[in-house]
Design a protein around this motif. Structure first.
Motif: not given
Length: 446
Positions: A51-74
């Protein structure tokens, strides 16, 4: 007048449908991480570790979000808002749809969790600009005294997406366990394609926002909007990041992590836990527009800060109510936490964050700051809560203390921030000497 109202209604609905998809996708992923991914993708681990590892994969998506925000925000600040809304919808929805086809660990071994993480990263990259773009699009079309109401359509879309996801998972969880683990859990992911189709139809027929059109007509489009935003509006960044701690972190802990706590720690059935979350999400759906309209009348800060203060006070009583093991009290606790605490922040947040940034840097500033807050708040929240629960031997009080810290940070950030509900969203903020120098330098380079 009738034509104008119809146009505004289409804008609001198109804004809400994308957020509905985004959070349908994220909620079904979070729910699957809580109840099935540890078995399907990490079967060789102890249940708690899986369960801990499964929630860790859930958190991985959040590390991509600022890069998406920066790229698409531009792109959104330089090319236009509507183009980004189409791209992000395809990325978020496509990744979610494909997760439903992933083979299990038993079929392809370690490649299964690797593919899961990769698709989660794609999902997060697109989601990094989906919500902010939808909110900005709606608020930039809104009448000045109704920006909170128009902005609330995206949060309502979030609530509706969460509600739909909880309902679908409640239904498929009624399947025999073997069927649920082999193919039943995939159905919610496959159904996301319906929301993609509806959202694409709506967004392909949208016009650009009047605010961006005016900036383009004035040739007021910056070459590097994010750099300009960081130099001229650092306070707005700090306020947005801080305000996200409680709204985003508790927004995942109350409805998503609590499913794992109720079913794994308190021995509730998964169906009962999902029903409680569904009712709580109904409360959020109803209350988001109430808090948003209230913020149009008395201001964003009183509503947002009041909801954060409620969360500070309610964190420990929340677990006291859950631990009674009384289903009505559990439902009441979740409905109060989500309908008052989370909705009270989430509703006015849309207009507030839009109003904090000037039009030339709005998309970049909003998306990047919001998603940085997601990394610090929402991404690690389920993992840290699970870790704290294990560390405390199953007692929830360390998790309650963690909730208090998240809410206190948001309360301090909002109280430090400016009031914005009467500002002109077409106007540039009052810039100091550093901001003026940066603008001159950037125009010279351009």
């Amino acid at each position: 007048m009738t034509e104008q109202r119809g146009s505004l209604a289409r804008v609001a609905f198109a804004s809400g449908i994308g957020s509905c998809l985004e959070w349908y996708d994220f909620f079904i992923y979070g729910t699957a991480a809580a109840v099935v991914f540890n078995t399907v993708f990490f079967p060789d681990m102890e249940p708690a570790a899986g369960t801990l590892i499964a929630f860790a994969t859930f958190g991985v998506g959040f590390f991509a979000r600022p890069f998406g925000g920066l790229f698409f925000g531009h792109i959104g600040d330089r090319v236009g808002r509507r183009y980004v809304l189409i791209l992000t919808l395809l990325l978020v929805g496509g990744a979610t749809f494909l997760i439903g086809f992933l083979p299990s660990y038993d079929k392809i071994g370690v490649a299964a969790p690797i593919l899961l993480v990769l698709l989660r990263l794609v999902q997060g990259f697109g989601a990094g600009a989906e919500y902010s773009g939808a909110v900005i699009y709606a608020v930039e079309h809104a009448p000045p005294n109704r920006r909170g109401w128009f902005g609330s359509w995206s949060p309502m879309g979030v609530s509706l997406g969460t509600l739909m996801a909880a309902g679908v998972f409640a239904l498929v969880s009624l399947l025999p366990e073997d069927d649920f683990l082999s193919w039943g859990w995939r159905i919610p992911f496959w159904l996301s394609i319906v929301l993609v189709a509806v959202g694409m139809y709506l967004r392909l027929h949208l016009a650009e926002t009047p605010v961006f059109n005016q900036a383009r007509q004035r040739r007021d489009v910056l070459r590097m909007p994010i750099r300009h935003a960081l130099v001229t509006q650092p306070r707005s960044f700090v306020v947005v990041i801080g305000a996200r701690f409680a709204e985003n972190g508790l927004g995942y802990l109350f409805p998503t992590w609590s499913i794992s706590y109720l079913s794994g720690q308190l021995n509730y059935s998964k169906t009962t836990a999902l029903v409680a979350v569904t009712i709580a999400t109904c409360a959020q759906f109803v209350m988001v527009p109430v808090w948003s309209v209230l913020s149009d009348r008395i201001g964003r800060r009183p509503v947002y800060a009041g909801a954060a203060a409620f969360c500070v006070l309610f964190a420990f009583p929340y677990f006291l109510l859950l631990n009674t093991k009384s289903t009505p009290l559990v439902i009441f606790a979740m409905a109060a936490a989500v309908g008052i605490g989370v909705a009270g922040m989430f509703g006015p947040q849309a207009a507030y964050f839009t109003e904090l940034f000037a039009p030339r840097v709005r998309y970049s500033g909003f998306a990047f700051a919001r998603e940085l807050g997601s990394i610090l708040a929402g991404g690690p929240a389920p993992f840290l809560a699970s870790l704290l629960l294990v560390w405390a031997g199953g007692a929830p009080w360390a998790v309650a203390g963690y909730m208090v810290v998240l809410a206190a940070i948001s309360l301090a950030a909002v109280l430090w921030g400016p009031e914005t509900y009467k500002t002109d969203i077409l106007a540039e903020p009052d810039r100091g000497p550093a901001g003026m120098q940066a603008e001159v330098a950037q125009r010279t380079r351009a």
